[in-house]
Design an enzyme around this catalytic site. Structure first.
Site, mmCIF file in Angstrom:
data_model
loop_
_atom_site.group_PDB
_atom_site.id
_atom_site.type_symbol
_atom_site.label_atom_id
_atom_site.label_comp_id
_atom_site.label_asym_id
_atom_site.label_seq_id
_atom_site.Cartn_x
_atom_site.Cartn_y
_atom_site.Cartn_z
ATOM 1 N N ASP A 245 0.815 -1.207 0.000
ATOM 2 C CA ASP A 245 0.000 0.000 0.000
ATOM 3 C C ASP A 245 0.857 1.269 0.000
ATOM 4 O O ASP A 245 1.810 1.396 0.774
ATOM 5 C CB ASP A 245 -0.912 -0.005 1.238
ATOM 6 C CG ASP A 245 -1.819 1.198 1.316
ATOM 7 O OD1 ASP A 245 -2.675 1.346 0.427
ATOM 8 O OD2 ASP A 245 -1.659 2.007 2.264
ATOM 9 N N GLU A 282 1.591 0.029 -4.799
ATOM 10 C CA GLU A 282 0.724 1.160 -5.114
ATOM 11 C C GLU A 282 1.576 2.416 -4.972
ATOM 12 O O GLU A 282 2.172 2.643 -3.923
ATOM 13 C CB GLU A 282 -0.462 1.239 -4.158
ATOM 14 C CG GLU A 282 -1.362 2.432 -4.467
ATOM 15 C CD GLU A 282 -2.268 2.835 -3.316
ATOM 16 O OE1 GLU A 282 -3.234 3.577 -3.571
ATOM 17 O OE2 GLU A 282 -2.014 2.446 -2.162
#
Length: 581
Positions: A245, A282
């Site tokens: 993330d 990400e």
């Protein structure tokens, strides 16, 4: 086990609490504390006291059956019997990824409940399942990005054994499994890490508070904490890869960046186990160094989400141009992304008010994941609207076709394949009522600037907000939803049977478009995708259509006359060379 250990470098006294025992631990020069603990075995609860305060759960606890504030429970991973010794995952470049949230993917909202729907993913043609974060967070429902016990699968989902059964069941069906992990911040409730050591630094800030300490004093142990966590998921839970993330929130000026260290150690584990393991980042940086090899000066991550592809496709289809969508919205932007990966590639960004990104260069499209929808782009809207709430079904079909025929690795979000009517809202279950009230108020203030009134924004803490986000599997069989499902299934089948779509060779992609007439064609090896985004019929000249045949068409009435395609409003057709279907 022979001894228990915990890292608490700045404590004066550390004690292990187990049943009616309170044992004084011994400090080492490295900041680790040890104690003989032959009584600690599988299923035994324990906790720590630090300088007389506590009890606190183990930072590396693998099992938190009573939640974030409860004691840790010792887990022996060898107790589980796996059946996937012969499993080998498909290559990432051939993948079709399905992102899902355990709590809303099934009626029960558990790992076991997810198993019940795996055959439907096989029917769709999915190769990789990507789980949103499952590490222990406060309460019983949430997105998972507020995790605090990073080593412990969430108790409400089914705990460690439930997660292992899910991964094992996926492998039996030929599905690879990826896990979303969060290493850039921790949740606000139940986060006791600062009691143990300098896991955070005040030198940097993230949108979620203090940054993790990746480059300051004691950072070697903090980095070890995260790397060991990644290795645990891959080794002990048999995950085939991790999605990391928001790596743009890793603030690290070390000579060896944290991502490079992580990629190196995952590579070593892959060599030791003989399993192909992947890392997907990400990133908001538009920096190709993330996915370049270490030898080419990069970090060695296998792939990253291509946010520019999503933003460009979304704005072309919806016409939205607020917030970070301000940098996108034209067919020229879409053409650039389809041929050069990034739109913002070292040019000025209106949204950021500065120059941003750099060109992707020679990197193949298979280093990037593209989508029309994901949890962020739906759930971070005030009302959790899916693209199916914003577009006609004909435009939805165009969006799906471009995702599946693009040079990028395609990903879809749960229920997207049948245009699920349920929203995906932001929901929480914080037990701290002051925190719960602050989250509710913050959510309303965030969307006030978009003209949405307080009473329009669902209360994140309300159970009905969570329940509204559950997908209804019976809906898939209703007429229009069934039609959309068949469209997705046919697109995926086409992608999987055409090797040229897996190559990701950006040099083999060419795009033509007419901004005013609102049509675009993308040519890839042996294939043409022709899209009419307008609400009027269009005639598009395409070379060599006489040597091609229709593979898929979103509507009836699409015809080819010589080298001219006739497309009804909001339609798409895919043509392939004869013999390539």
């Amino acid at each position: 086990m022979e001894h228990m250990e915990v890292w608490v470098p700045q404590a004066r006294r550390v004690e292990l609490a187990c049943s009616d025992r309170l044992l004084r631990m011994t400090a080492t020069e490295s900041g680790w504390w040890l104690v003989e603990a032959p009584f600690i075995e599988h299923g035994v609860d324990y906790a720590f006291y630090i300088d007389g305060e506590g009890p606190f759960p183990d930072p590396r606890s693998c099992w938190q059956p009573a939640g974030v504030h409860g004691p840790s429970r010792w887990l022996n991973h060898e107790k589980f019997s796996w059946s996937d010794s012969c499993w080998r995952p498909p290559s990432l470049k051939t993948a079709v990824i399905y992102e899902l949230h355990i709590g809303t993917f099934s009626e029960s909202g558990t790992f076991e409940g997810a198993i019940d729907h795996l055959d439907q993913l096989i029917d769709l043609g999915i190769t990789h399942v990507e789980l949103m974060p499952v590490a222990e967070f406060s309460g019983s429902r949430g997105w998972g990005y507020d995790g605090v016990n990073l080593y412990a699968p969430h108790h409400a989902y089914g705990g460690p054994d439930g997660l292992k059964r899910l991964v094992d069941a996926c492998h039996r069906r030929g599905l690879a499994v990826l896990l979303d992990v969060v290493y850039n911040h921790f949740g606000p409730e139940g986060n006791y890490l600062s009691r143990f050591g300098p896991y955070f630094t005040e030198r940097y800030m993230t949108p979620w508070g203090d940054a993790v300490n990746l480059d300051g004093a004691h950072s070697h142990e903090v980095r070890r904490f995260f790397v060991d966590n990644a290795l645990m998921w891959l080794r002990d839970y048999h995950f085939d890869g991790l999605r990391i993330d928001a790596v743009h929130a890793f603030l690290d000026i070390s000579a060896i960046h944290f991502l490079e260290q992580l990629a190196d150690e995952v590579g070593h584990l892959a060599g030791e186990t003989g399993r192909h393991l992947v890392l997907i980042a990400e990133s908001d940086l538009n920096d190709p160094r993330i996915v370049r090899s270490k030898g080419a000066g990069g970090y060695g991550i296998d792939a990253q989400w291509n946010e520019d592809f999503h933003h460009t496709l979304h704005t072309v289809l919806t016409g939205e141009n607020n917030g970070y969508y301000r940098d996108f919205g034209t067919l020229a932007d879409l053409a650039k992304v389809l041929t050069r990966v990034f739109k913002i590639d070292g040019i000025y960004s209106i949204h950021r008010n500065r120059v941003h990104g750099r060109p992707a260069g020679e990197l193949p499209g298979s280093c990037f994941v593209g989508c029309l929808q994901n949890h962020d782009q739906i759930g971070n809207r005030g009302l959790g609207e899916r693209t199916s709430h914003l577009l006609s079904w004909d435009l939805l079909k165009i969006g799906a076709a471009l995702v599946m025929t693009s040079p990028f690795v395609p990903m879809i979000f749960q229920g997207e394949e049948w245009a699920a009517s349920s929203p995906f809202l932001y929901f929480t279950d914080h037990q701290d009522q002051e925190l719960a009230a602050a989250v509710k108020q913050g959510r309303r203030e965030e969307f006030a600037s978009f003209g949405q009134q307080d009473d329009q924004i669902p209360d994140p803490q309300a159970e009905k907000t969570f329940n509204r986000s559950k997908i209804d599997w019976a809906e898939r069989n209703k007429q229009l939803h069934s039609e959309m499902f068949n469209w997705y299934r046919d697109l995926i089948a086409l992608r999987r049977t055409m090797p040229a779509l897996h190559e990701g060779r950006m040099e083999d992609v060419s795009v033509c478009f007419d901004e005013s007439a609102r049509w675009l064609t993308m040519t890839r090896k042996n294939m043409i995708v022709a899209c009419n985004f307008s609400d009027s019929p269009r005639k598009i000249t395409c070379c060599n259509t006489a040597e091609m045949e229709f593979a898929l068409a979103s509507q009836e009435g699409i015809t080819a006359v010589d080298d001219e395609l006739h497309l009804p409003p909001e339609s798409v057709v895919i043509l392939v060379c004869t013999g390539d279907i």
